[in-house]
Design an enzyme around this catalytic site. Structure first.
Site, short mmCIF file in Angstrom:
data_model
loop_
_atom_site.label_atom_id
_atom_site.label_comp_id
_atom_site.label_asym_id
_atom_site.label_seq_id
_atom_site.Cartn_x
_atom_site.Cartn_y
_atom_site.Cartn_z
N HIS A 183 0.83 -1.21 0.00
CA HIS A 183 0.00 0.00 0.00
C HIS A 183 0.86 1.26 0.00
O HIS A 183 0.65 2.19 0.78
CB HIS A 183 -0.97 -0.01 1.19
CG HIS A 183 -2.08 -1.00 1.00
ND1 HIS A 183 -2.85 -1.48 2.03
CD2 HIS A 183 -2.53 -1.62 -0.10
CE1 HIS A 183 -3.73 -2.35 1.56
NE2 HIS A 183 -3.55 -2.46 0.26
N ASP B 256 -1.34 1.11 -9.29
CA ASP B 256 -2.62 0.52 -8.88
C ASP B 256 -3.56 1.71 -8.70
O ASP B 256 -3.46 2.44 -7.71
CB ASP B 256 -2.44 -0.28 -7.59
CG ASP B 256 -3.73 -0.97 -7.14
OD1 ASP B 256 -4.81 -0.61 -7.63
OD2 ASP B 256 -3.64 -1.87 -6.28
N ASP C 152 -10.63 -0.89 -10.39
CA ASP C 152 -9.44 -1.20 -9.58
C ASP C 152 -8.45 -1.94 -10.49
O ASP C 152 -8.62 -3.13 -10.74
CB ASP C 152 -9.88 -2.06 -8.39
CG ASP C 152 -8.74 -2.40 -7.44
OD1 ASP C 152 -7.62 -1.89 -7.63
OD2 ASP C 152 -8.98 -3.19 -6.50
N HIS D 35 -1.05 -11.58 -0.28
CA HIS D 35 -2.43 -11.06 -0.26
C HIS D 35 -3.35 -11.98 -1.05
O HIS D 35 -2.91 -12.95 -1.65
CB HIS D 35 -2.48 -9.62 -0.80
CG HIS D 35 -1.97 -9.48 -2.20
ND1 HIS D 35 -2.64 -9.95 -3.30
CD2 HIS D 35 -0.83 -8.92 -2.68
CE1 HIS D 35 -1.96 -9.66 -4.39
NE2 HIS D 35 -0.84 -9.05 -4.04
N HIS E 192 -11.00 -9.63 -4.86
CA HIS E 192 -12.09 -9.28 -3.94
C HIS E 192 -13.28 -8.83 -4.76
O HIS E 192 -13.15 -8.53 -5.95
CB HIS E 192 -11.65 -8.16 -2.99
CG HIS E 192 -10.98 -7.01 -3.70
ND1 HIS E 192 -11.68 -5.97 -4.27
CD2 HIS E 192 -9.68 -6.74 -3.98
CE1 HIS E 192 -10.84 -5.13 -4.84
NE2 HIS E 192 -9.61 -5.57 -4.69
N HIS F 29 -13.39 -2.65 -1.99
CA HIS F 29 -13.52 -4.00 -1.42
C HIS F 29 -14.99 -4.13 -1.06
O HIS F 29 -15.43 -3.71 0.01
CB HIS F 29 -12.61 -4.16 -0.19
CG HIS F 29 -11.16 -3.96 -0.53
ND1 HIS F 29 -10.22 -3.50 0.34
CD2 HIS F 29 -10.49 -4.17 -1.70
CE1 HIS F 29 -9.04 -3.43 -0.26
NE2 HIS F 29 -9.18 -3.82 -1.50
N GLU G 261 -5.93 -10.32 -9.13
CA GLU G 261 -4.73 -9.51 -8.91
C GLU G 261 -3.59 -10.24 -8.22
O GLU G 261 -3.14 -9.83 -7.16
CB GLU G 261 -5.10 -8.25 -8.12
CG GLU G 261 -5.87 -8.50 -6.83
CD GLU G 261 -6.15 -7.21 -6.07
OE1 GLU G 261 -5.20 -6.47 -5.78
OE2 GLU G 261 -7.33 -6.95 -5.76
N ARG H 12 2.47 -6.68 -9.85
CA ARG H 12 1.06 -7.08 -9.70
C ARG H 12 0.36 -6.74 -11.00
O ARG H 12 0.67 -5.71 -11.62
CB ARG H 12 0.40 -6.36 -8.51
CG ARG H 12 -1.06 -6.73 -8.33
CD ARG H 12 -1.68 -6.32 -6.98
NE ARG H 12 -1.69 -4.90 -6.72
CZ ARG H 12 -0.86 -4.26 -5.92
NH1 ARG H 12 0.07 -4.92 -5.26
NH2 ARG H 12 -0.94 -2.96 -5.75
N GLU I 4 -3.66 -6.52 -12.32
CA GLU I 4 -5.02 -6.57 -11.76
C GLU I 4 -6.07 -6.15 -12.77
O GLU I 4 -5.98 -5.07 -13.35
CB GLU I 4 -5.11 -5.64 -10.53
CG GLU I 4 -6.50 -5.57 -9.91
CD GLU I 4 -6.54 -4.79 -8.61
OE1 GLU I 4 -5.70 -3.89 -8.41
OE2 GLU I 4 -7.43 -5.08 -7.78
#
Ligand code: GLY
Ligand code: MN
Ligand code: MN
Length: 424
Positions: A223, A240, A251, A330, A334, A341, A367, A389, A391
């Protein structure tokens, strides 16, 4: 809702940012979903058996306040524009509360979100307990509406999908813009501002969450939101960032080379993550479950980590000992909707034993990622400091799924080709 029941659903309040200024107002997602009413300090009352099942308590019109702080719909607007059967000034709510709830068997109310309203509801029960032999009975059951609303919000209808596609399109275009503009020497905040300015220009209300723009090993901080470091030649950049449109989130994450060309080592890790991501997108379809998808992603990524030499040993043992968590810590995705989320349970029962199967109308992110800390002596030196990552946002359909965010490339050759068109 049961027949003889009543629901009390509060709107959000403004939140202080500093001293006497507020954050930009964002409506409570449940309240927004049910009413579409955009103002703070409102309360919706739903009483299905009543002749006036939908009541809104709202801020009254007030010329002076509106001159300072903006227009209000008022009680008339609440009825005319939002379909309320009745509307009253919010100041009247406290006095009406007992009258509204009395005589119903069940109250739908979520405690522990709006503390000041909690206090009023508790006070009602305390008072009614004493008075109950003389007047109507208070409800004997209080139900948290979160589960019903979560289930409703989990399955998006056509109109919602339309807004989610718009949120996704805007964010895709913003990511493509970043790929076209990023160059060594730029600062992460310049990339952030490019993306966010684009989103606003296209009518998004803003970002759906704080954008993550991390160059080099900043990408290994999940994050990372400081977004204030220069981007270096030879590093990757992980972005992101998602837009919010009509209250709905997108997202998206992409990871690409600052100089336009993946190094051999970067490409090796990227190819592993991309392969897993594509297989997990494919897996996100009716009948498969959320939990099985998570396990599937762990299997694939652990196998990938073994191939890269990040982990050594037998895949099954590595999974049993959760060793993959060193580099993949992670979830694979989601629910996505009004909240990034999003609402909705991941299990079919209270014991959280049985995972929910995917069904048409659900939107989920996919992701997977690999994050190799810069100081990780056990990883091959060439991979240290690489964070990747990828996503996408996927709508489950009757016969498979639809990738809402396919308009921004993730194939490394395609990304390089797009970046090669930049003016040097
Ligand atoms: N950007 C938040 C997430 O990917 O879950
Ligand atoms: Mn996500
Ligand atoms: Mn994300």
């Amino acid at each position: 809702m049961d027949e003889n029941s009543i629901a009390i659903i509060p709107a959000a309040h403004e939140a202080t940012r500093s001293y006497d200024t507020e954050y930009r107002f964002r409506q409570d997602s449940d309240f927004w979903y049910l009413t579409g009413f955009p103002e703070p300090d409102a309360i919706a009352v739903i009483d299905p058996a009543s002749k006036t099942p939908f009541t809104l308590y709202v801020r009254p019109r007030d010329p002076e306040m509106e001159t300072w702080f903006g227009r209000r719909h008022g009680t008339e607007g609440a009825m005319k524009n939002f379909g309320a059967d009745r509307a009253f000034p919010i100041d009247k709510f406290d006095a009406d509360l007992a009258k509204l709830i009395d005589g119903h068997e069940k109250l739908y109310y979520r405690f522990a979100v709006d503390k000041s309203l909690d206090q009023k509801v508790l006070e009602y029960f305390n008072t009614q307990r004493v008075r109950r032999l003389k007047t109507a009975y208070p409800p004997h059951t209080i139900v948290d509406p979160t589960i019903i609303l979560g289930e409703m919000r989990l399955h998006k209808n056509e109109e919602e999908v339309g807004m989610m596609q718009r949120a996704a399109d805007i964010a895709c275009e913003a990511h493509v813009l970043a790929m076209k503009k990023v160059k060594p020497g730029m600062n992460e905040f310049q990339v952030e501002s490019l993306i966010e300015a684009y989103m606003r220009q296209k009518g998004a209300s803003g970002v759906a969450y704080n954008s993550i723009v991390g160059g080099g090993d900043n990408a290994t901080i999940l994050h990372y939101v400081e977004n204030n470091m220069p981007l270096k030649d030879g590093d990757l950049i992980l972005i992101d960032a998602g837009a919010e449109y009509g209250g709905y989130a997108s997202d998206i994450t992409r990871t690409f080379p600052v100089n336009g060309k993946y190094s051999k080592a970067q490409r090796e890790v990227y190819d592993v993550v991309l392969d897993v991501q594509e297989q997990c997108v494919e897996y996100t379809k009716t009948g498969n479950t959320v939990k099985a998808r998570q396990e599937f992603s762990i299997e694939l990524l652990t196998e990938g980590m073994r191939k890269l030499g990040l982990l050594k040993g037998n895949t099954k043992d590595l999974i049993r000992r959760k060793e993959y968590m060193k580099y993949y810590m992670h979830g694979v995705g989601h629910y996505l909707g009004l909240d990034v989320h999003d609402a909705g349970r991941y299990f079919t029962d209270q014991s959280a034993k049985n995972s929910k199967p995917f069904a048409p109308g659900m939107v989920l992110t996919v992701e997977p990622g690999l994050y190799i800390p810069p100081d990780d002596k056990s990883a091959p030196a060439k991979y240290r400091g690489i964070g990747i990552r990828i996503e996408d946002d996927v709508l489950v359909t009757k016969d498979g799924n639809h990738n809402l965010t396919s308009k921004v490339p993730k194939d490394p050759d395609e990304i390089e080709a797009l970046m090669a068109k930049r003016k040097q």
